[in-house]
Design an enzyme around this catalytic site. Structure first.
Site, PDB file in Angstrom:
ATOM      1  CG  ASN A   9      78.974  63.137  55.346  1.00 40.77           C
ATOM      2  OD1 ASN A   9      78.381  64.044  55.861  1.00 40.77           O
ATOM      3  ND2 ASN A   9      78.654  62.005  54.590  1.00 40.77           N
ATOM      4  CD1 TRP A  10      82.210  65.761  60.781  1.00 41.03           C
ATOM      5  CD2 TRP A  10      81.528  67.842  61.599  1.00 41.03           C
ATOM      6  NE1 TRP A  10      83.270  66.290  61.293  1.00 41.03           N
ATOM      7  CE2 TRP A  10      82.853  67.593  61.747  1.00 41.03           C
ATOM      8  CE3 TRP A  10      80.881  68.897  62.106  1.00 41.03           C
ATOM      9  CZ2 TRP A  10      83.619  68.488  62.459  1.00 41.03           C
ATOM     10  CZ3 TRP A  10      81.558  69.966  62.832  1.00 41.03           C
ATOM     11  CH2 TRP A  10      83.048  69.600  62.933  1.00 41.03           C
ATOM     12  CE  LYS A  11      77.062  59.375  57.151  1.00 38.08           C
ATOM     13  NZ  LYS A  11      76.881  58.025  57.067  1.00 38.08           N
ATOM     14  CG  HIS A  93      75.884  60.521  51.394  1.00 43.42           C
ATOM     15  ND1 HIS A  93      75.089  59.452  52.026  1.00 43.42           N
ATOM     16  CD2 HIS A  93      77.156  60.436  51.869  1.00 43.42           C
ATOM     17  CE1 HIS A  93      75.854  58.972  52.607  1.00 43.42           C
ATOM     18  NE2 HIS A  93      77.043  59.339  52.761  1.00 43.42           N
ATOM     19  CD  GLU A  95      73.669  58.381  55.280  1.00 41.95           C
ATOM     20  OE1 GLU A  95      73.840  59.746  55.460  1.00 41.95           O
ATOM     21  OE2 GLU A  95      74.234  57.626  55.862  1.00 41.95           O
ATOM     22  CD  GLU A 167      80.475  57.208  50.984  1.00 46.25           C
ATOM     23  OE1 GLU A 167      81.159  57.267  51.844  1.00 46.25           O
ATOM     24  OE2 GLU A 167      79.234  57.560  50.798  1.00 46.25           O
ATOM     25  N   GLY A 173      77.655  52.961  57.745  1.00 41.67           N
ATOM     26  CA  GLY A 173      77.183  53.430  58.807  1.00 41.67           C
ATOM     27  C   GLY A 173      76.746  52.016  59.437  1.00 41.67           C
ATOM     28  CB  SER A 213      82.240  51.049  58.299  1.00 37.99           C
ATOM     29  OG  SER A 213      80.620  50.909  58.504  1.00 37.99           O
ATOM     30  N   GLY A 234      82.314  59.071  57.788  1.00 39.78           N
ATOM     31  CA  GLY A 234      81.021  59.385  58.178  1.00 39.78           C
ATOM     32  C   GLY A 234      81.370  59.462  59.618  1.00 39.78           C
ATOM     33  N   GLY A 235      80.849  58.409  60.241  1.00 40.06           N
ATOM     34  CA  GLY A 235      80.644  58.542  61.936  1.00 40.06           C
ATOM     35  C   GLY A 235      82.207  58.656  62.417  1.00 40.06           C
TER      36      GLY A 235
HETATM   37  C1  PEP Z   1      79.306  58.281  54.745  1.00 41.32           C
HETATM   38  O1  PEP Z   1      78.536  59.113  55.272  1.00 41.32           O
HETATM   39  O2  PEP Z   1      79.841  58.862  53.734  1.00 41.32           O
HETATM   40  C2  PEP Z   1      80.038  57.268  55.328  1.00 41.32           C
HETATM   41  C3  PEP Z   1      81.052  56.368  54.565  1.00 41.32           C
HETATM   42  O3  PEP Z   1      79.632  56.922  56.593  1.00 41.32           O
HETATM   43  P1  PEP Z   1      80.345  55.811  57.728  1.00 41.32           P
HETATM   44  O4  PEP Z   1      81.726  56.012  57.572  1.00 41.32           O
HETATM   45  O5  PEP Z   1      79.554  56.221  59.078  1.00 41.32           O
HETATM   46  O6  PEP Z   1      79.927  54.517  57.400  1.00 41.32           O
END
Ligand code: PEP
Length: 264
Positions: A9-11, A93, A95, A167, A173, A213, A234-235
């Site tokens: 997930n590039w956000k 999600h 966010e 999640e 994050g 993460s 994500g990141g």
């Molecule tokens: C996500 O955006 O679904 C996520 C898990 O982000 P991160 O890996 O950056 O915590």
């Protein structure tokens, strides 16, 4: 046998001109067809990523979809618009629950739109830290699942292509991950709820991913759990080397599952 899935997930990162080359570099670094690999760029980069991933075996996903099919929804992107650019779609999600006030019922309508358009949904669920500390993690996640999935099941049965991403909000994050055993216990609870909502085979065929993460260093803890079928990243999904390491570890799990299925 459930598939092993790694979705990135590039956000809200990267420009469309950068997205194609990045997607191509990541795809080249994760040549493991036994792992289902998905990249989810921002809407405006879907076309570039779709073109860059042609012939790689890596699928394209959207990060969201509008809950309505069409109409006066300024800025909205419908499922029908995504079909042809993406084959997967993240919904719910945390966010978006936080920033856009998305409710479980609205997320259920997004699942319906995915079904109509043939997009494979990744439904995100997860508890806040205070809910975990209060012993309410499983109840929270089960309520999120039931709230969204009731909308779908009432309109035509349990979505047989559903993927759930567990999640924990406090792990997204933050650099802090859940423990593999806790994620595994949550995956079991998710399947129990899915079974109660009509999932076939008592929920045993439902893929459940962990997200929060995940890096190439931490992925093994989750991918070693038989109840966990991969990761929503994500990141780290913006980094070629990280995705290479995560998918290489996922390929070990996928291979072990294939061998176990062959021996059975
Ligand atoms: C996500 O955006 O679904 C996520 C898990 O982000 P991160 O890996 O950056 O915590």
């Amino acid at each position: 046998m459930r598939p092993v899935i790694i979705a990135g997930n590039w956000k809200m990162n990267g420009l469309p001109a950068e997205a194609g080359p990045l997607a191509a570099a990541i795809a080249a670094a994760m040549p493991h067809p036994d792992v289902v690999r998905v990249l989810c760029p921002p809407f405006v980069s879907l076309a570039a990523v779709d073109a860059a991933l042609a012939g790689t075996g890596v699928a394209v996903g959207a990060q969201d979809v509008h809950a309505e099919g069409a109409g006066a929804y300024t800025g909205g992107v419908s499922a029908a618009m995504l079909a042809g650019l993406a084959t997967w779609c993240i919904v719910g999600h945390s966010e978006r629950r936080r920033d856009q006030g998305e409710t479980d019922e609205l997320i259920g309508h997004k699942l319906l739109r995915c079904r109509e358009a043939g997009l494979r949904p990744i439904l995100c669920v997860g508890e806040q830290l205070a809910e975990r500390e209060a012993g309410q993690a499983e109840a929270t996640v089960q309520a999120q699942l039931a709230g969204a999935l009731r909308v779908v099941t009432a309109a035509g049965g349990f979505p047989d292509d559903l993927v759930v991403a567990y999640e924990p909000v406090w792990a997204i994050g933050t650099g802090r991950t859940a423990r593999g055993a806790d994620a595994s216990a949550m995956a079991d609870a998710i399947r129990v709820t899915a079974a109660a909502l009509g999932a076939p085979a008592d929920g045993s065929r439902l893929p459940v991913l962990y997200g929060g993460s995940v890096t190439s260093a931490s992925a093994g803890e989750f991918l070693a759990e038989p109840a966990i079928d991969g990761a929503l990243v994500g990141g780290a999904s913006l980094k070629v080397d990280e995705m290479a390491g995560i998918v290489a570890r996922a390929a070990v799990t996928a291979q072990a599952r294939l061998e176990a299925a062959g021996a059975a």
